[in-house]
Scaffold this motif. Structure first.
Motif, PDB file in Angstrom:
ATOM      1  N   SER A   1      -3.585 -24.029   3.438  1.00  0.00           N
ATOM      2  CA  SER A   1      -3.323 -23.287   2.204  1.00  0.00           C
ATOM      3  C   SER A   1      -4.251 -23.749   1.095  1.00  0.00           C
ATOM      4  O   SER A   1      -4.798 -22.945   0.343  1.00  0.00           O
ATOM      5  CB  SER A   1      -1.869 -23.486   1.770  1.00  0.00           C
ATOM      6  OG  SER A   1      -0.991 -23.036   2.766  1.00  0.00           O
TER       7      SER A   1
ATOM      8  N   THR B   1      10.858 -22.783  -4.136  1.00  0.00           N
ATOM      9  CA  THR B   1      10.687 -23.342  -2.793  1.00  0.00           C
ATOM     10  C   THR B   1      11.104 -24.805  -2.782  1.00  0.00           C
ATOM     11  O   THR B   1      10.822 -25.547  -3.735  1.00  0.00           O
ATOM     12  CB  THR B   1       9.235 -23.223  -2.298  1.00  0.00           C
ATOM     13  OG1 THR B   1       9.082 -23.959  -1.076  1.00  0.00           O
ATOM     14  CG2 THR B   1       8.233 -23.759  -3.319  1.00  0.00           C
TER      15      THR B   1
ATOM     16  N   ASP C   1       9.518 -20.824   6.326  1.00  0.00           N
ATOM     17  CA  ASP C   1       8.507 -20.715   5.271  1.00  0.00           C
ATOM     18  C   ASP C   1       8.303 -22.078   4.612  1.00  0.00           C
ATOM     19  O   ASP C   1       9.222 -22.629   3.996  1.00  0.00           O
ATOM     20  CB  ASP C   1       8.955 -19.684   4.227  1.00  0.00           C
ATOM     21  CG  ASP C   1       7.816 -19.254   3.318  1.00  0.00           C
ATOM     22  OD1 ASP C   1       6.986 -20.111   2.961  1.00  0.00           O
ATOM     23  OD2 ASP C   1       7.775 -18.059   2.946  1.00  0.00           O
TER      24      ASP C   1
ATOM     25  N   SER D   1       5.873 -22.706   2.282  1.00  0.00           N
ATOM     26  CA  SER D   1       5.037 -22.547   1.094  1.00  0.00           C
ATOM     27  C   SER D   1       5.425 -23.524  -0.001  1.00  0.00           C
ATOM     28  O   SER D   1       6.603 -23.770  -0.238  1.00  0.00           O
ATOM     29  CB  SER D   1       5.153 -21.122   0.557  1.00  0.00           C
ATOM     30  OG  SER D   1       4.577 -20.197   1.445  1.00  0.00           O
TER      31      SER D   1
ATOM     32  N   LEU E   1       1.188 -21.622  -3.335  1.00  0.00           N
ATOM     33  CA  LEU E   1       1.161 -20.566  -2.325  1.00  0.00           C
ATOM     34  C   LEU E   1       2.224 -19.498  -2.560  1.00  0.00           C
ATOM     35  O   LEU E   1       1.988 -18.324  -2.262  1.00  0.00           O
ATOM     36  CB  LEU E   1       1.336 -21.182  -0.935  1.00  0.00           C
ATOM     37  CG  LEU E   1       0.883 -20.326   0.254  1.00  0.00           C
ATOM     38  CD1 LEU E   1      -0.604 -20.016   0.158  1.00  0.00           C
ATOM     39  CD2 LEU E   1       1.191 -21.033   1.566  1.00  0.00           C
ATOM     40  N   ILE E   2       3.382 -19.876  -3.105  1.00  0.00           N
ATOM     41  CA  ILE E   2       4.421 -18.857  -3.286  1.00  0.00           C
ATOM     42  C   ILE E   2       3.998 -17.782  -4.279  1.00  0.00           C
ATOM     43  O   ILE E   2       4.462 -16.646  -4.190  1.00  0.00           O
ATOM     44  CB  ILE E   2       5.781 -19.459  -3.725  1.00  0.00           C
ATOM     45  CG1 ILE E   2       5.652 -20.264  -5.014  1.00  0.00           C
ATOM     46  CG2 ILE E   2       6.385 -20.283  -2.618  1.00  0.00           C
ATOM     47  CD1 ILE E   2       6.984 -20.688  -5.584  1.00  0.00           C
TER      48      ILE E   2
ATOM     49  N   THR F   1       0.117 -15.924  -2.097  1.00  0.00           N
ATOM     50  CA  THR F   1       0.005 -15.187  -0.835  1.00  0.00           C
ATOM     51  C   THR F   1       1.317 -14.939  -0.105  1.00  0.00           C
ATOM     52  O   THR F   1       1.311 -14.251   0.918  1.00  0.00           O
ATOM     53  CB  THR F   1      -0.922 -15.947   0.143  1.00  0.00           C
ATOM     54  OG1 THR F   1      -0.353 -17.229   0.429  1.00  0.00           O
ATOM     55  CG2 THR F   1      -2.320 -16.125  -0.435  1.00  0.00           C
ATOM     56  N   ASP F   2       2.425 -15.462  -0.568  1.00  0.00           N
ATOM     57  CA  ASP F   2       3.657 -15.438   0.229  1.00  0.00           C
ATOM     58  C   ASP F   2       4.330 -14.067   0.148  1.00  0.00           C
ATOM     59  O   ASP F   2       4.946 -13.703  -0.858  1.00  0.00           O
ATOM     60  CB  ASP F   2       4.623 -16.521  -0.262  1.00  0.00           C
ATOM     61  CG  ASP F   2       5.722 -16.794   0.749  1.00  0.00           C
ATOM     62  OD1 ASP F   2       6.413 -15.828   1.150  1.00  0.00           O
ATOM     63  OD2 ASP F   2       5.899 -17.956   1.141  1.00  0.00           O
ATOM     64  N   ARG F   3       4.238 -13.309   1.229  1.00  0.00           N
ATOM     65  CA  ARG F   3       4.764 -11.938   1.223  1.00  0.00           C
ATOM     66  C   ARG F   3       6.288 -11.899   1.299  1.00  0.00           C
ATOM     67  O   ARG F   3       6.899 -10.871   0.989  1.00  0.00           O
ATOM     68  CB  ARG F   3       4.134 -11.132   2.359  1.00  0.00           C
ATOM     69  CG  ARG F   3       2.629 -10.932   2.155  1.00  0.00           C
ATOM     70  CD  ARG F   3       2.002 -10.153   3.293  1.00  0.00           C
ATOM     71  NE  ARG F   3       2.357  -8.741   3.253  1.00  0.00           N
ATOM     72  CZ  ARG F   3       1.679  -7.817   2.559  1.00  0.00           C
ATOM     73  NH1 ARG F   3       0.638  -8.166   1.818  1.00  0.00           N
ATOM     74  NH2 ARG F   3       2.036  -6.553   2.603  1.00  0.00           N
TER      75      ARG F   3
ATOM     76  N   CYS G   1      12.124 -13.504   7.365  1.00  0.00           N
ATOM     77  CA  CYS G   1      10.810 -13.944   7.838  1.00  0.00           C
ATOM     78  C   CYS G   1       9.902 -12.779   8.257  1.00  0.00           C
ATOM     79  O   CYS G   1       8.672 -12.902   8.213  1.00  0.00           O
ATOM     80  CB  CYS G   1      10.963 -14.904   9.005  1.00  0.00           C
ATOM     81  SG  CYS G   1      11.783 -16.470   8.613  1.00  0.00           S
TER      82      CYS G   1
ATOM     83  N   VAL H   1       6.671 -11.166   6.282  1.00  0.00           N
ATOM     84  CA  VAL H   1       5.262 -11.587   6.293  1.00  0.00           C
ATOM     85  C   VAL H   1       4.390 -10.469   6.844  1.00  0.00           C
ATOM     86  O   VAL H   1       3.180 -10.453   6.610  1.00  0.00           O
ATOM     87  CB  VAL H   1       5.050 -12.866   7.114  1.00  0.00           C
ATOM     88  CG1 VAL H   1       5.808 -14.032   6.509  1.00  0.00           C
ATOM     89  CG2 VAL H   1       5.447 -12.679   8.578  1.00  0.00           C
TER      90      VAL H   1
END
Length: 289
Positions: free
Chosen positions: A13, A221, A252, A254, A258-259, A262-264, A284, A287
């Motif tokens: 990441s 997170t 996850d 992240s 990252l959250i 890119t975190d879908r 999950c 993603v």
């Protein structure tokens, strides 16, 4: 094994993020210029009946209006939203890395930007989504600068609502190549304002975390290494939805940066917060959404 997976994921990441954020001002300008073609920062956008409120994205410390939102902005545009992002908290002589100035002053920049978005779109209210400092700073705008009647919902991703220690904030530096050199010898107020117990946060949180009429969502997170403990991000109030990312997807891993980037899974939960009437289960599999 879990420790190895977590370390490997964070390393990957960090490398990905470093590549994305090692941009010159010219390259950032190129990204900004391309945004309107996909509807992001498109000042001719008019909200639809399905999504009547424009979304204002507020970047975090050391971020900017482009790099912080290369994932979420297109995600929301593809779902029919008018999406806008601003730069704030610039220091003289420090390009690219923003969110470093006085947060009270940054809040006024947000106030001016929200008025510009409302005037352009004709919308009475906006929804705000912020990452890190950007998830906390709008609360000052709403509480002290007359923003409350102009905001329907605030979504904070990794928001430092009750502050963190300076070491936590400095943990961000490795993710932003060149940032340490850019602020060498300085201790920007944008950092000290975010320290737990600061005068700024004491004023912000006095009398309660929330205001009536605004819908609050906080997404945190467990692996946040910047805003610690991660539970300090949570708000208390009658219209608050505090979410732990790992309760949505235990796999996850992240962390703080990252959250927001890119975190879908986070993106899907953000979309739920913006349109709760049509919310769907977040897990999950998002993603792949």
């Amino acid at each position: 094994m879990l420790h190895f997976r977590r370390t490997t994921l964070r390393l990957l990441s960090a490398l990905t993020l470093a590549a994305a954020l090692t941009v010159t001002p010219a390259l950032a300008g190129t990204a900004a210029a391309s945004a309107p073609s996909s509807g992001w920062n498109n000042w001719s956008c008019k909200p639809s009946a399905a999504h009547p409120r424009p979304v204002v994205l507020v970047h975090g410390t050391f971020g900017n209006s482009i790099d912080n939102w290369l994932g979420l902005a297109p995600y929301l545009v593809a779902r029919g939203y008018c999406v806008y992002s601003l730069d704030y908290g610039q220091l003289p002589g420090v390009p690219v890395f923003y969110g470093l100035g006085s947060i009270a002053a940054s809040s006024q920049q947000l106030a001016d930007y929200v008025d510009r978005v409302r005037a352009s779109t004709g919308a009475g209210k906006v929804d705000i989504v912020g990452h890190s400092q950007g998830g906390m700073m709008p609360r000052y705008y709403m509480k002290f600068l007359g923003g409350a009647p102009k905001v329907n919902a605030l979504v904070g991703i990794g928001a430092d609502n009750h502050g963190t220690d300076l070491n936590g904030l400095l943990n961000l530096l490795p993710y932003f190549p060149g940032a340490a050199d850019a602020i060498d010898g300085l201790l920007p107020q944008g950092l000290t304002d975010q320290m737990a117990g600061s005068a700024f946060l004491t004023k912000l949180n006095a009398g309660g975390d929330t205001l009536p009429g605004i819908h609050y969502t906080v997404i945190a997170t467990r692996y946040d290494e910047v805003v610690t403990p991660y539970t300090s991000q949570f708000l208390s109030g009658p219209d608050v939805h505090n979410v732990v990312l790992q309760d949505l997807c235990s796999l996850d891993l992240s962390e703080h940066v990252l959250i927001g980037l890119t975190d879908r899974i986070v993106f899907h939960e953000t979309a739920n917060a913006l349109d709760p009437a049509h919310a769907t289960r977040t897990d999950c599999t998002d993603v792949f959404s």
